[in-house]
Structure formats: structure tokens, C-alpha cells
Design a protein around this motif. Structure first.
Motif, PDB file in Angstrom:
ATOM      1  N   THR A 120       2.653   1.950  -4.929  1.00  0.00           N
ATOM      2  CA  THR A 120       1.254   2.368  -4.555  1.00  0.00           C
ATOM      3  C   THR A 120       1.515   3.497  -3.264  1.00  0.00           C
ATOM      4  O   THR A 120       1.185   4.283  -3.140  1.00  0.00           O
ATOM      5  N   ILE A 121       2.647   3.142  -2.462  1.00  0.00           N
ATOM      6  CA  ILE A 121       2.977   3.982  -1.268  1.00  0.00           C
ATOM      7  C   ILE A 121       3.844   5.067  -1.695  1.00  0.00           C
ATOM      8  O   ILE A 121       3.300   6.057  -1.294  1.00  0.00           O
ATOM      9  N   HIS A 122       4.531   5.208  -2.867  1.00  0.00           N
ATOM     10  CA  HIS A 122       5.220   6.220  -3.344  1.00  0.00           C
ATOM     11  C   HIS A 122       4.163   7.189  -4.013  1.00  0.00           C
ATOM     12  O   HIS A 122       4.137   8.281  -3.772  1.00  0.00           O
ATOM     13  N   ALA A 123       2.947   6.710  -4.563  1.00  0.00           N
ATOM     14  CA  ALA A 123       2.234   7.543  -5.425  1.00  0.00           C
ATOM     15  C   ALA A 123       1.389   8.292  -4.213  1.00  0.00           C
ATOM     16  O   ALA A 123       1.148   9.353  -4.332  1.00  0.00           O
ATOM     17  N   GLN A 124       1.117   7.417  -3.191  1.00  0.00           N
ATOM     18  CA  GLN A 124       0.247   8.094  -1.918  1.00  0.00           C
ATOM     19  C   GLN A 124       1.060   9.312  -1.208  1.00  0.00           C
ATOM     20  O   GLN A 124       0.465  10.340  -0.948  1.00  0.00           O
ATOM     21  N   GLN A 182      -3.586   4.483   3.407  1.00  0.00           N
ATOM     22  CA  GLN A 182      -4.739   3.574   3.181  1.00  0.00           C
ATOM     23  C   GLN A 182      -5.191   3.786   1.807  1.00  0.00           C
ATOM     24  O   GLN A 182      -5.789   2.734   1.128  1.00  0.00           O
ATOM     25  N   PHE A 183      -5.272   4.920   1.178  1.00  0.00           N
ATOM     26  CA  PHE A 183      -5.697   5.207  -0.280  1.00  0.00           C
ATOM     27  C   PHE A 183      -5.017   4.314  -1.289  1.00  0.00           C
ATOM     28  O   PHE A 183      -5.679   4.258  -2.338  1.00  0.00           O
ATOM     29  N   GLY A 184      -3.943   3.915  -1.085  1.00  0.00           N
ATOM     30  CA  GLY A 184      -3.152   3.120  -1.824  1.00  0.00           C
ATOM     31  C   GLY A 184      -3.388   1.596  -1.933  1.00  0.00           C
ATOM     32  O   GLY A 184      -3.296   0.614  -2.818  1.00  0.00           O
ATOM     33  N   PHE A 185      -4.377   1.214  -0.963  1.00  0.00           N
ATOM     34  CA  PHE A 185      -4.967  -0.239  -0.873  1.00  0.00           C
ATOM     35  C   PHE A 185      -6.624  -0.179  -0.704  1.00  0.00           C
ATOM     36  O   PHE A 185      -7.393  -0.497   0.175  1.00  0.00           O
ATOM     37  N   PRO A 186      -7.150   0.456  -2.036  1.00  0.00           N
ATOM     38  CA  PRO A 186      -8.340   0.688  -2.060  1.00  0.00           C
ATOM     39  C   PRO A 186      -9.475  -0.685  -1.990  1.00  0.00           C
ATOM     40  O   PRO A 186     -10.702  -0.379  -1.529  1.00  0.00           O
ATOM     41  N   HIS A 187      -8.802  -1.923  -2.073  1.00  0.00           N
ATOM     42  CA  HIS A 187      -9.790  -3.370  -1.979  1.00  0.00           C
ATOM     43  C   HIS A 187      -9.288  -3.635  -0.722  1.00  0.00           C
ATOM     44  O   HIS A 187      -9.681  -4.778  -0.786  1.00  0.00           O
ATOM     45  N   LEU A 209      -1.360 -13.272  -3.264  1.00  0.00           N
ATOM     46  CA  LEU A 209      -2.463 -12.610  -4.056  1.00  0.00           C
ATOM     47  C   LEU A 209      -3.402 -11.808  -3.564  1.00  0.00           C
ATOM     48  O   LEU A 209      -3.917 -10.710  -4.018  1.00  0.00           O
ATOM     49  N   SER A 210      -3.747 -11.990  -2.041  1.00  0.00           N
ATOM     50  CA  SER A 210      -4.239 -11.261  -1.092  1.00  0.00           C
ATOM     51  C   SER A 210      -3.845  -9.832  -0.974  1.00  0.00           C
ATOM     52  O   SER A 210      -4.566  -8.656  -1.218  1.00  0.00           O
ATOM     53  N   ALA A 211      -2.671  -9.685  -0.851  1.00  0.00           N
ATOM     54  CA  ALA A 211      -1.985  -8.366  -0.755  1.00  0.00           C
ATOM     55  C   ALA A 211      -2.014  -7.745  -1.962  1.00  0.00           C
ATOM     56  O   ALA A 211      -2.220  -6.378  -2.238  1.00  0.00           O
ATOM     57  N   LEU A 212      -1.723  -8.307  -3.225  1.00  0.00           N
ATOM     58  CA  LEU A 212      -2.031  -7.764  -4.622  1.00  0.00           C
ATOM     59  C   LEU A 212      -3.414  -7.261  -4.823  1.00  0.00           C
ATOM     60  O   LEU A 212      -3.585  -6.199  -5.253  1.00  0.00           O
ATOM     61  N   ASP A 213      -4.428  -7.964  -4.352  1.00  0.00           N
ATOM     62  CA  ASP A 213      -5.772  -7.711  -4.487  1.00  0.00           C
ATOM     63  C   ASP A 213      -6.349  -6.370  -3.833  1.00  0.00           C
ATOM     64  O   ASP A 213      -6.880  -5.765  -4.371  1.00  0.00           O
ATOM     65  N   ALA A 214      -5.459  -6.482  -2.650  1.00  0.00           N
ATOM     66  CA  ALA A 214      -5.903  -5.057  -2.071  1.00  0.00           C
ATOM     67  C   ALA A 214      -5.432  -3.713  -2.755  1.00  0.00           C
ATOM     68  O   ALA A 214      -5.877  -2.694  -2.552  1.00  0.00           O
ATOM     69  N   ILE A 215      -4.504  -4.005  -3.512  1.00  0.00           N
ATOM     70  CA  ILE A 215      -3.999  -2.913  -4.361  1.00  0.00           C
ATOM     71  C   ILE A 215      -4.653  -2.702  -5.722  1.00  0.00           C
ATOM     72  O   ILE A 215      -5.260  -1.742  -6.002  1.00  0.00           O
TER      73      ILE A 215
END
Length: 223
Positions: free
Chosen positions: A62-66, A138-143, A184-190
Motif C-alpha cells: 500500500t505504501i509503494h502504490a501510493q 494517508q490514502f493507502g489507509f482508507p479505513h 488486525l487493526s493495522a490490516l483493517d485500516a488498509i
């Protein structure tokens, strides 16, 4: 053969008493219980690894994509000169390693895969808030429901635990259920879907639930 009697004193001698000190202390001096706790610690460490695997791969993707979108090129590290010394050094090492391994077939994706968890967590540190987080990451962690600094703190906690597990250190005294919740929380954010996948498939809850019976010898140990 499975089920045969274990010579616990021989196990202690092979592992060394110094390595078993914390386990023996936790078991009130009972060597047999200490060996069972040691075995359970290895089992729970193994159960943690799946979550670490998915967090690391998902985080770097997600960081690489952003950053690829923000900078406009897949080798985004060549499009920004604002990285700090730690990240620049890690990138240089990764690029050199990939070039040695892949030669002319080296791609930015190979470099991304070579960079470790510490690199990716560092990209979410305070020093990059204005430079990278606000305009891009921040856009890589939409949730995300936490602040960026809280996410970084949780990921650093995971990184340190991951390193302890990788070096076969004791983790039995930690609140591992809380550690799993942070994963799980970190994954949920992505991606909530990825978080549910890990939650459904993780062996960790069942290993945690069996601890007392395993250490007491009421359930068999397993690695």
C-alpha cells in the motif's frame, strides 16, 4: 516417535540453563513445566508469524502504490530527494542486492520486496508526516480510525515483537491477544477483507487458549 517419554533434563542441557532461566522462573522452578512452556512459546511464535507475514506484505504494497502514484514512477525513490539517512541506506542496500541477484532483469518490484519491515514502518514516522503522509500515504489507509502516530506506534510494536520471535526469544509474558488485535487493526485500516481473512485463519487464538493446559501437561505439546 510421537508419544514417547521426553528427557526434560537432557532438553535443558541442550538448550542451556541460562536460556531456560525465564521459563524456569515462570514455572516456579519446575523443569518439566519450564520445557513445556518453552515448547508452547515456540508454538505461539509460529502462530504469530502468519499475521506478521500478511501485515508486512500488505503494508509495503500500500505504501509503494501510493508513492508510485504520488511521484509518478515505479522507482519513486529516484523521484524524491527528501528521504532520511536510514531509509536512503536501506534503499541503497536493497538496490545493490537486487542488481547483484537479477542483473538487467532487476525491477522496482524486486527492490520493494527486498526492503524490510523496519523500512516501511519508518515511512510512517513523524518526520514524514508533512512530506509523505499528508499528500500521499494517508490514502493507502482508507479505513484508518487512529491517528497516524498511533498507527506508527502499533506497527513499531509489531516490528519489535517480530524481531523477538525471529530470534527465538521468550514472548510468553506478553499480552499476545492484544498484539494480535493490533495486527488486525493495522490490516483493517488498509483492507477490512484482508483483516477478516487473517482473523478467520489465524491459529493464534487456539494456541493462546491452550496454554495453561499445555504447560500443566494436560494437553500434548507441539511445535
Amino acid at each position: 516417535m510421537p508419544g514417547q517419554q521426553v528427557d526434560h533434563l537432557a532438553v535443558v542441557a541442550a538448550l542451556t540453563p541460562d536460556r531456560l532461566d525465564s521459563y524456569v522462573a515462570a514455572c516456579g522452578g519446575d523443569m518439566e513445566r519450564a520445557v513445556r512452556l518453552y515448547t508452547w512459546n515456540a508454538a505461539v511464535s509460529s502462530a504469530l508469524w502468519g499475521g506478521f507475514h500478511v501485515v508486512e506484505v500488505t503494508l509495503r504494497n500500500t505504501i509503494h502504490a501510493q508513492l508510485e502514484t504520488y511521484v509518478g514512477r515505479a522507482d519513486w525513490w529516484n523521484g524524491t530527494t527528501e528521504l532520511r539517512e536510514f531509509e536512503v541506506r536501506r534503499l541503497s542496500e536493497a538496490i545493490a542486492s537486487v542488481r547483484q541477484d537479477k542483473g538487467p532483469l532487476a525491477t522496482p518490484g524486486h527492490v520493494v520486496a527486498k526492503l524490510g519491515f523496519g523500512f516501511w514502518t519508518a515511512m510512517l514516522a513523524n518526520r514524514y508526516h508533512q512530506l509523505l503522509w499528508a499528500p500521499a500515504l494517508q490514502f493507502g489507509f482508507p479505513h484508518l480510525t487512529l491517528q497516524r502516530r498511533d498507527l506508527h506506534r502499533d506497527l513499531e510494536r509489531m516490528r519489535r515483537l517480530r524481531n523477538r520471535v525471529a530470534h527465538h526469544e521468550p514472548v510468553f509474558a506478553r499480552d499476545l491477544a492484544e498484539d494480535h488485535a493490533k495486527v488486525l487493526s493495522a490490516l483493517d485500516a488498509i483492507s477490512p477483507a484482508v483483516a477478516r481473512w487473517v482473523e478467520n485463519d489465524s491459529r493464534l487464538p487456539s494456541v493462546l487458549a491452550a496454554r495453561d493446559r499445555v504447560v500443566a501437561g494436560l494437553e500434548p505439546t507441539s511445535l
